[in-house]
Structure formats: C-alpha cells, structure tokens
Scaffold this active site. Structure first.
Site, PDB file in Angstrom:
ATOM      1  N   HIS A 278       0.808  -1.222   0.000  1.00 48.88           N
ATOM      2  CA  HIS A 278       0.000   0.000   0.000  1.00 48.88           C
ATOM      3  C   HIS A 278       0.841   1.272   0.000  1.00 48.88           C
ATOM      4  O   HIS A 278       0.308   2.368  -0.088  1.00 48.88           O
ATOM      5  CB  HIS A 278      -0.904   0.034   1.242  1.00 48.88           C
ATOM      6  CG  HIS A 278      -0.150   0.316   2.500  1.00 48.88           C
ATOM      7  ND1 HIS A 278       0.454  -0.667   3.233  1.00 48.88           N
ATOM      8  CD2 HIS A 278       0.128   1.483   3.130  1.00 48.88           C
ATOM      9  CE1 HIS A 278       1.065  -0.133   4.271  1.00 48.88           C
ATOM     10  NE2 HIS A 278       0.901   1.171   4.236  1.00 48.88           N
TER      11      HIS A 278
HETATM   12  C1  UD1 Z   1      -1.509   5.605   5.825  1.00 54.55           C
HETATM   13  C2  UD1 Z   1      -0.181   6.075   6.431  1.00 54.55           C
HETATM   14  C3  UD1 Z   1       0.829   4.951   6.444  1.00 54.55           C
HETATM   15  C4  UD1 Z   1       0.259   3.679   7.037  1.00 54.55           C
HETATM   16  C5  UD1 Z   1      -1.048   3.345   6.330  1.00 54.55           C
HETATM   17  C6  UD1 Z   1      -1.687   2.081   6.876  1.00 54.55           C
HETATM   18  C7  UD1 Z   1       0.332   8.445   6.025  1.00 54.55           C
HETATM   19  C8  UD1 Z   1       1.182   9.395   5.265  1.00 54.55           C
HETATM   20  N1  UD1 Z   1       0.401   7.161   5.646  1.00 54.55           N
HETATM   21  O1  UD1 Z   1      -1.331   5.324   4.438  1.00 54.55           O
HETATM   22  O2  UD1 Z   1       1.940   5.368   7.228  1.00 54.55           O
HETATM   23  O3  UD1 Z   1       1.171   2.619   6.863  1.00 54.55           O
HETATM   24  O4  UD1 Z   1      -1.932   4.438   6.484  1.00 54.55           O
HETATM   25  O5  UD1 Z   1      -2.813   1.741   6.111  1.00 54.55           O
HETATM   26  O6  UD1 Z   1      -0.375   8.835   6.921  1.00 54.55           O
HETATM   27  N2  UD1 Z   1      -8.894   5.006   1.869  1.00 54.55           N
HETATM   28  C9  UD1 Z   1     -10.135   4.380   1.810  1.00 54.55           C
HETATM   29  N3  UD1 Z   1     -10.656   3.926   2.962  1.00 54.55           N
HETATM   30  C10 UD1 Z   1     -10.032   4.038   4.164  1.00 54.55           C
HETATM   31  C11 UD1 Z   1      -8.793   4.667   4.189  1.00 54.55           C
HETATM   32  C12 UD1 Z   1      -8.223   5.142   3.042  1.00 54.55           C
HETATM   33  O7  UD1 Z   1     -10.739   4.244   0.756  1.00 54.55           O
HETATM   34  O8  UD1 Z   1     -10.571   3.601   5.192  1.00 54.55           O
HETATM   35  C13 UD1 Z   1      -8.284   5.505   0.627  1.00 54.55           C
HETATM   36  C14 UD1 Z   1      -8.392   7.015   0.533  1.00 54.55           C
HETATM   37  O9  UD1 Z   1      -9.241   7.329  -0.480  1.00 54.55           O
HETATM   38  C15 UD1 Z   1      -6.983   7.512   0.224  1.00 54.55           C
HETATM   39  C16 UD1 Z   1      -6.139   6.273   0.174  1.00 54.55           C
HETATM   40  O10 UD1 Z   1      -6.919   5.172   0.610  1.00 54.55           O
HETATM   41  O11 UD1 Z   1      -6.951   8.173  -0.989  1.00 54.55           O
HETATM   42  C17 UD1 Z   1      -4.949   6.393   1.047  1.00 54.55           C
HETATM   43  O12 UD1 Z   1      -5.276   6.728   2.368  1.00 54.55           O
HETATM   44  P1  UD1 Z   1      -4.281   7.639   3.227  1.00 54.55           P
HETATM   45  O13 UD1 Z   1      -4.924   8.038   4.477  1.00 54.55           O
HETATM   46  O14 UD1 Z   1      -3.719   8.719   2.369  1.00 54.55           O
HETATM   47  O15 UD1 Z   1      -3.038   6.740   3.570  1.00 54.55           O
HETATM   48  P2  UD1 Z   1      -2.623   5.226   3.469  1.00 54.55           P
HETATM   49  O16 UD1 Z   1      -2.120   4.925   2.136  1.00 54.55           O
HETATM   50  O17 UD1 Z   1      -3.651   4.338   4.048  1.00 54.55           O
END
Ligand code: UD1
Length: 368
Positions: free
Chosen positions: A204
């Site tokens: 991820h």
């Molecule tokens: C974040 C953390 C990372 C951690 C990871 C665990 C940062 C910079 N990164 O990355 O350190 O290892 O979490 O998962 O904070 N999304 C969904 N549903 C959710 C959550 C996210 O659809 O419940 C989608 C969102 O649309 C977003 C993407 O996933 O665009 C990424 O989510 P984001 O919060 O940016 O970070 P992670 O990649 O999950």
C-alpha cells in the site's frame, strides 16, 4: 490526570490498543481518546475497535482523505479545538502517519506534553511521507518511547537524548495478548488453503502503488510465480490504483492469486502465521512475520526494521522483478526457513511495552 491518545489509521489502532487498555485500567487516569478519521472504512478502522474491545473514541474528527497538506491541516485545526475543549495533561501519538504529525505539531505549539510511541525509527529515505513525519514528530515530542535499541541510537545521532525510553514494541504486546484469538481464527478454512502452502502479500506504500513503473514490476513478478498460491488482502489505496490500470485485471486473472478485502487482526495474523512466506511493503507486517517465525520479503529499498534484515529473517528486494522472484524461490526451496526465523532472538521487547509507557506517562505528568 487526563491522557489523550490520538489514532487515525489502521496500524495506529493496533499499536495503541494495549496502551489504551493499560491507561484505562489505572483509576487515576482519565482517557480522552481521539480518532482523526484518516481511515474510515469498516475494514480499516471499526473492525479493530471490535477486535480489541476498545471504547468508542471520545471524539472522531472525521477528516477523511485528501492531499497530504489538506489532510494534515484539517486534522490540526480539529485537534486544536479538541485539545482546547478537553485540556489533556498529555497527548500520546503513534507511529508515522499524517495523524501522528498533526497531533505532535498541535500539541507542541500549545505547550502540551506529547509522547511519541514508536520513536526513533528511520529509513533514511525522505521520499517516503512516513519518514518526514517520523523525523518531525521526534523533534517536537517531549517523551520518546522507542521500540528497539536501534531506535534509541538513531535519536542519539540527531542529538535527542532527553526523555528517551527504550520500552519495547507495543505490537509485540498486542500479539501476546491475542495469541488465543489468533489460533482460533478459521481463515484458512474460509479461504480453503492449507498451512505452509501459500504466501501472504500486502502492499500500500505510496512509493509503490502510486508509481506505475514500480507497481507494474511488482505485479509482473507476482503473476509469474505460479508455483505458489498468493493471498492478497487489498488496501483501499492499492485497490483504487489497480482499478485505474490493466494491472488490476492481470492480478485478478492469475489463477494462483486470490485478492480479498482487508482482514481483521485475528484473521490476518493467523494467515501470516501459517504461511510459507510474506511479501509486503508494510512496516508492521515485517515485524509480525518475524514475531510469528515467518520469512519476509520486503518490497522496499530500505526498512526501519533493520534488525530483521541483519538477522536474515527479512530481505529487501525493492520493486525489482528479478529479485522478488529469485528471493521468493530461495525461500520456497528452503524447508528449514521458518524454523530458522523462529530461533532468532527478538529485538522487539518482552510484550510489556504498554505497561511501561503508562508508567512513564503518569510519572511525567506528576513531576510537572
Ligand atoms: C496511511 C499512512 C501509512 C500507514 C497506512 C496504513 C500516512 C502518510 N500514511 O497510508 O503510514 O502505513 O496508512 O494503512 O499517513 N482510503 C479508503 N478507505 C479508508 C482509508 C483510506 O478508501 O478507510 C483511501 C483514501 O481514499 C486515500 C487512500 O486510501 O486516498 C490512502 O489513504 P491515506 O490516508 O492517504 O493513507 P494510506 O495509504 O492508508
């Protein structure tokens, strides 16, 4: 005394769970528990509250997704309001996510004490948003809870030596506390797979899944390794990116690869425990594989968990197709691989990190 743990993403809820329980069991402590809302899907958040029997957060800031700046800034505004309202004596932040950075910056500027759990980790790769977050948080937190000796010496190199405590890793605590539940998981039956007859895959990280060249290399490696079943719980970020390219279909069509929704804690840990090997770019899963005696292949160029690489329990392969396949095949050919990982001494402490964190938090506020 009032203690405010702040969580927001899946791994933080896992790391924080034993700390929150240790804090709640102390009658002198009032826990005000904030969820930033950075992760919001049931499978990424709520399910872990159920797994670990955690109370509802005192407040959910419901920030959701956005660019790094947007997400961090919105969290900061809402956290400041929460801190003004609840007036905690100390805030505790976890790991390296945007939620961690927002929490640490707000509390430092309000002159509220901040404890950082998982302090001192470094990959020395500032292209990772998590590395930027870690360094900044360590430099503005007032108490640093290190999981490993390496973490304490990393801080020393940056001239941070005051209020640094080697407590162990709270992920080892969670694992210990949930051993029985993990053993009871029926995930192998549900997926109709046998012990030691499959690999677990997770990815991820932004630097892998947002970069089409790296993602393509990894996918090509995975689809070529038809000799091993691969179980792949797909993170929402990865799912979105795969859907936007031909790579999602390529994975879905591979007969040996099973894509599933993100799993709950018990099922995930059971899946790792009984697997032949793990392929991942997660930080936490590198440790969990180690603690469960499973060889790990890390789809990154570096790691914060250097001890796992030094002891040869973990191999760094980046997004290099050749290396991914050759290292996987080496492990598959080596029947004693799991046994050997099981014999390596753990650098992650004795499973009592949360108790120590609670004691130090208490001490720090009573000493003013
Ligand atoms: C974040 C953390 C990372 C951690 C990871 C665990 C940062 C910079 N990164 O990355 O350190 O290892 O979490 O998962 O904070 N999304 C969904 N549903 C959710 C959550 C996210 O659809 O419940 C989608 C969102 O649309 C977003 C993407 O996933 O665009 C990424 O989510 P984001 O919060 O940016 O970070 P992670 O990649 O999950």
């Amino acid at each position: 005394m009032k203690v405010m743990p702040i969580v927001g993403v899946r791994p933080q809820i896992i790391k924080a769970a034993p700390v929150i329980h240790a804090l709640m069991e102390d009658p002198e402590i009032e826990v005000q528990f904030i969820h930033s809302g950075q992760h919001y899907d049931y499978e990424m958040s709520k399910v872990f509250f159920e797994n670990f029997n955690l109370p509802e957060p005192t407040q959910n800031l419901e920030v959701g997704s956005g660019s790094h700046a947007w997400q961090t800034a919105n969290m900061m505004i809402k956290m400041e309001e929460a801190i003004d309202k609840m007036k905690p004596d100390i805030v505790v932040v976890f790991g390296d996510a945007n939620t961690t950075l927002a929490g640490a910056l707000v509390t430092a500027k309000k002159h509220v004490k901040t404890g950082h759990v998982e302090a001192g980790l470094r990959s020395y790769d500032t292209s990772m948003p998590e590395e930027v977050n870690r360094v900044l948080v360590d430099h503005c937190a007032s108490i640093l809870f290190c999981p490993t000796k390496t973490a304490t010496s990393n801080l020393q190199k940056e001239n941070i030596s005051e209020n640094v405590f080697l407590v162990g890793d709270t992920m080892a605590d969670v694992l210990n506390q949930n051993k029985e539940a993990i053993n009871k998981s029926q995930i192998l039956e549900k997926l109709q797979i046998d012990r030691d007859d499959y690999a677990v895959l997770t990815m991820h990280r932004q630097e892998n899944v947002d970069d089409l060249n790296r993602l393509r290399e990894i996918v090509n490696a995975l689809t070529s390794m038809t000799e091993i079943k691969i179980i792949f719980p797909v993170h929402p970020r990865t799912e979105k990116n795969l859907k936007n390219t031909e790579l999602g279909d390529k994975l879905a069509e591979a007969f040996h690869i099973t894509m599933i929704k993100p799993l709950n804690y018990r099922d995930m840990l059971k899946l790792i425990k009984e697997s032949r090997l793990v392929l991942t770019d997660s930080g936490g899963i590198q440790k969990e594989a180690f603690l469960l005696s499973v060889p790990c292949i890390t789809l990154r160029d570096n790691t914060e968990w250097v001890e796992t690489v030094q002891s040869k329990a973990n191999r760094l392969v980046g997004a290099n197709r050749e290396l991914i396949t050759s290292e996987t095949r080496k492990i598959l050919a080596d029947k004693g691989a799991k046994n050997r990982v099981g014999k390596i001494e753990s650098p992650f402490g004795d499973g009592r990190a949360s108790e120590r964190i609670k004691d130090i938090v208490k001490e720090s506020t009573s000493s003013g």
